[in-house]
Motif scaffolding. Sequence first.
Motif, PDB file in Angstrom:
ATOM      1  N   UNK A  62       3.651   2.459  -3.295  1.00  0.00           N
ATOM      2  CA  UNK A  62       2.406   1.829  -2.875  1.00  0.00           C
ATOM      3  C   UNK A  62       1.228   2.506  -3.571  1.00  0.00           C
ATOM      4  N   UNK A  63       0.352   1.705  -4.168  1.00  0.00           N
ATOM      5  CA  UNK A  63      -0.911   2.183  -4.733  1.00  0.00           C
ATOM      6  C   UNK A  63      -2.022   1.827  -3.758  1.00  0.00           C
ATOM      7  N   UNK A  64      -2.808   2.837  -3.379  1.00  0.00           N
ATOM      8  CA  UNK A  64      -3.838   2.644  -2.351  1.00  0.00           C
ATOM      9  C   UNK A  64      -5.186   2.553  -3.045  1.00  0.00           C
ATOM     10  N   UNK A  65      -5.596   1.346  -3.357  1.00  0.00           N
ATOM     11  CA  UNK A  65      -6.728   1.133  -4.247  1.00  0.00           C
ATOM     12  C   UNK A  65      -8.074   1.309  -3.575  1.00  0.00           C
ATOM     13  N   UNK A  66      -8.147   0.962  -2.292  1.00  0.00           N
ATOM     14  CA  UNK A  66      -9.413   1.087  -1.558  1.00  0.00           C
ATOM     15  C   UNK A  66      -9.118   1.504  -0.121  1.00  0.00           C
ATOM     16  N   UNK A  67     -10.076   2.151   0.547  1.00  0.00           N
ATOM     17  CA  UNK A  67      -9.875   2.484   1.961  1.00  0.00           C
ATOM     18  C   UNK A  67      -9.640   1.212   2.777  1.00  0.00           C
ATOM     19  N   UNK A  83      -7.782  -1.988 -10.690  1.00  0.00           N
ATOM     20  CA  UNK A  83      -9.059  -1.539 -10.129  1.00  0.00           C
ATOM     21  C   UNK A  83      -9.556  -0.322 -10.903  1.00  0.00           C
ATOM     22  N   UNK A  94      -6.498   2.190 -11.417  1.00  0.00           N
ATOM     23  CA  UNK A  94      -5.180   1.634 -11.112  1.00  0.00           C
ATOM     24  C   UNK A  94      -4.838   0.531 -12.116  1.00  0.00           C
ATOM     25  N   UNK A 153      -1.195  -2.199  -2.991  1.00  0.00           N
ATOM     26  CA  UNK A 153      -0.191  -2.991  -3.698  1.00  0.00           C
ATOM     27  C   UNK A 153       1.122  -2.215  -3.708  1.00  0.00           C
ATOM     28  N   UNK A 180       4.106  10.687   4.200  1.00  0.00           N
ATOM     29  CA  UNK A 180       2.795  10.666   3.544  1.00  0.00           C
ATOM     30  C   UNK A 180       1.843  11.655   4.213  1.00  0.00           C
ATOM     31  N   UNK A 222      -8.605  -6.662  -2.623  1.00  0.00           N
ATOM     32  CA  UNK A 222      -7.284  -6.036  -2.669  1.00  0.00           C
ATOM     33  C   UNK A 222      -7.405  -4.569  -2.265  1.00  0.00           C
ATOM     34  N   UNK A 267      -2.343   4.856   5.600  1.00  0.00           N
ATOM     35  CA  UNK A 267      -1.536   4.408   4.458  1.00  0.00           C
ATOM     36  C   UNK A 267      -0.138   3.995   4.919  1.00  0.00           C
ATOM     37  N   UNK A 280      -7.242  11.989   0.186  1.00  0.00           N
ATOM     38  CA  UNK A 280      -6.840  10.579   0.263  1.00  0.00           C
ATOM     39  C   UNK A 280      -5.599  10.384  -0.607  1.00  0.00           C
ATOM     40  N   UNK A 281      -4.662   9.582  -0.138  1.00  0.00           N
ATOM     41  CA  UNK A 281      -3.483   9.279  -0.942  1.00  0.00           C
ATOM     42  C   UNK A 281      -3.852   8.286  -2.038  1.00  0.00           C
ATOM     43  N   UNK A 282      -3.553   8.629  -3.285  1.00  0.00           N
ATOM     44  CA  UNK A 282      -3.739   7.690  -4.403  1.00  0.00           C
ATOM     45  C   UNK A 282      -2.567   6.713  -4.419  1.00  0.00           C
ATOM     46  N   UNK A 283      -1.363   7.271  -4.385  1.00  0.00           N
ATOM     47  CA  UNK A 283      -0.145   6.449  -4.401  1.00  0.00           C
ATOM     48  C   UNK A 283       0.981   7.290  -3.870  1.00  0.00           C
ATOM     49  N   UNK A 284       2.003   6.611  -3.389  1.00  0.00           N
ATOM     50  CA  UNK A 284       3.194   7.276  -2.877  1.00  0.00           C
ATOM     51  C   UNK A 284       4.406   6.448  -3.258  1.00  0.00           C
ATOM     52  N   UNK A 285       5.529   7.149  -3.457  1.00  0.00           N
ATOM     53  CA  UNK A 285       6.820   6.481  -3.626  1.00  0.00           C
ATOM     54  C   UNK A 285       7.803   7.106  -2.656  1.00  0.00           C
ATOM     55  N   UNK A 335      -1.225   5.089 -12.227  1.00  0.00           N
ATOM     56  CA  UNK A 335      -2.560   5.613 -11.932  1.00  0.00           C
ATOM     57  C   UNK A 335      -3.023   6.413 -13.145  1.00  0.00           C
TER      58      UNK A 335
END
Lengths: 147, 147, 147, 147
Positions: free
Chosen positions: D87-92, A106, A113, D131, C63, D128, D55, C81-86, A135
């Motif tokens: 986890x990648x949070x691509x959209x709300x 995206x 992403x 992911x 998170x 999506x 998330x 806003x969270x972009x990504x988390x591990x 990212x």
Amino acid sequence: MKTYGDYEARVRESFARQKMMGQLKVVLLEVRAGEVVFEMPFQDAFTQQHGFMHAGAMTTALDTAAGFAAYSVMPADAGVLTIELKVSLMRPARAPRFRIVGRVLKPGRSVTFTEAVAYGLDNDAEVEVARLTASMMVVSGRDEVTG
Amino acid sequence: MKTYGDYEARVRESFARQKMMGQLKVVLLEVRAGEVVFEMPFQDAFTQQHGFMHAGAMTTALDTAAGFAAYSVMPADAGVLTIELKVSLMRPARAPRFRIVGRVLKPGRSVTFTEAVAYGLDNDAEVEVARLTASMMVVSGRDEVTG
Amino acid sequence: MKTYGDYEARVRESFARQKMMGQLKVVLLEVRAGEVVFEMPFQDAFTQQHGFMHAGAMTTALDTAAGFAAYSVMPADAGVLTIELKVSLMRPARAPRFRIVGRVLKPGRSVTFTEAVAYGLDNDAEVEVARLTASMMVVSGRDEVTG
Amino acid sequence: MKTYGDYEARVRESFARQKMMGQLKVVLLEVRAGEVVFEMPFQDAFTQQHGFMHAGAMTTALDTAAGFAAYSVMPADAGVLTIELKVSLMRPARAPRFRIVGRVLKPGRSVTFTEAVAYGLDNDAEVEVARLTASMMVVSGRDEVTG
């Protein structure tokens, strides 16, 4: 995916400036909007203690493929920086050659992403050895970060 | 943390077999139970397109430091393989030298959790440039994976 | 770490709007510049198939702690806003209570790097059960994302 | 992908014991060898401060889908535990319903690699939103971890 001007030329010019790609003998095969394909040979100089290609070498190729996939859909004056990456190492990297495919999941105004997959190539067989998600930051207006 | 025999000798011997460490001119400074410390110079040959050290080069050093931290607390006949790694790239890697510290967060029978931090060293200043977390597999009984 | 006005009030107000925190009965104990501390009870309703707290419940608390740590050092009109988390799940989450500490690793204009750790609390013992790293986006000028 | 006996029955029985799935009203739609499909409604009780699904709620569904995909190809007496997830949070996450697909990337004797994708469903559109990639441990011989 939306592109800006001659994105392939920009990707190829920026790739040529990546000195670590030269060390790893990575070849840029294909550039499309949001996707790039590399090939990388097995090289003994970049192995780990068991004689497989180092996870770091695989990560380098994966990260770069993902970064240029992102860069291919960025505005012409933007630069790309990796915010973070994760790599899953599914199999030992011991094939004679690897194909690495990076693609955009995206695109975004400030964050894009991406994912990338490395396949080991051995005769006719192709097997997935590692997979990255990352990212990428879209950097604008910073002179030191163009390309 | 529990150790097995002369773990420092095993770490140093395995490190010496990592050819990619030689390419990156990484020096193994310290080995303790569950912790190792590296130093790595800035090298133009391993830069990306903006002239910073490549994220992949930083990842290579971080992954290796984490892997040997895990290896330092494994049984004498086990080998270590990275299952997966994540790296956060907090600042551009442009210092003349880097210090990399890998440590075990939790040792396990089959999986050991680790982290590693890379600091840029510039005169007296030390600043965190990248941070990794990784899961390491404890491999037993596979002849090709010792060390 | 630089802060803007009454950041504690902003964090507490935004936390109160997180309905999922209510479901998980998470309590916000402490707010400092770049750090927040939560407590969460074990709850049978949020377990997985073996009777441990679900990895997703632990991730939710981690998170959120990381997000509010980031939010505590953002400008007053920004949202997070969270972009990504591990998340690394080091031990089964079966303690009667958990303490969750989120903190900023590096604040940024557009991306803030964070980590968070969850500790199981059982009588006098405190043991690390899970650890997160996450990239948080600093969102400005989007009416739907404030707080 | 190789399976063992009536894997669908085992997945459905274990899913039924996941109390957090009940809270989130997740429905298990499909089970195949190495793949499961869920549906989850938007629920106000599990939102974050901007009114999107949290998330952590999305991660819970993604992690569970990936875990059961892994479980579907494990020996009948094994249990599954998440080692780590990203986890990648691509959209709300604000669609009225979500479809979550978990699948195995590579099964293993001790570690199985998985991914999962969450799609927002709104009328005829499917987009999506998040992911995950996760490493799942194959747990044998621990009475507390079956299913």
